[in-house]
Design a protein around this motif. Structure first.
Motif: not given
Length: 90
Positions: A1-7, A48-55
């Motif tokens: 599934e492609a989920l957002t952090y909020a999901d 932070a790089g991973l966070y930004g990439f996912v975000k």
């Protein structure tokens, strides 16, 4: 599934009964928060790089690797959260 952090936060909340909220931080806010916990700078930069990439949505494409390795469909994140709800409660 492609989920957002909020999901993900919503699903974990439903599975555990805990109030889990995703706060949409800028990369600088993310780094400052981790720094306040005494995390090493190099690790903070990496995360932070991973966070930004996912975000930014770069991880939204789905692949079939899990299905190929397991020989079956992967479980949903909702099922995962239900199966491991006790682990979220620490």
């Amino acid at each position: 599934e492609a989920l957002t952090y909020a999901d993900q936060a919503r699903i974990i909340s439903a599975a555990t009964g805990l109030k889990v909220v995703f706060k949409d931080l800028t990369v600088d806010e993310f780094k400052a928060a981790w720094k306040s916990y005494g995390i090493l700078e190099g690790y903070i930069d990496f995360m932070a790089g991973l966070y930004g990439f996912v975000k930014a949505g770069y991880t939204g494409n789905l692949a079939d690797g899990v299905q190929k390795v397991l020989g079956r469909e992967p479980i949903s994140f909702e099922q995962y959260a239900k199966d491991y709800a006790g682990k979220f409660k620490g």
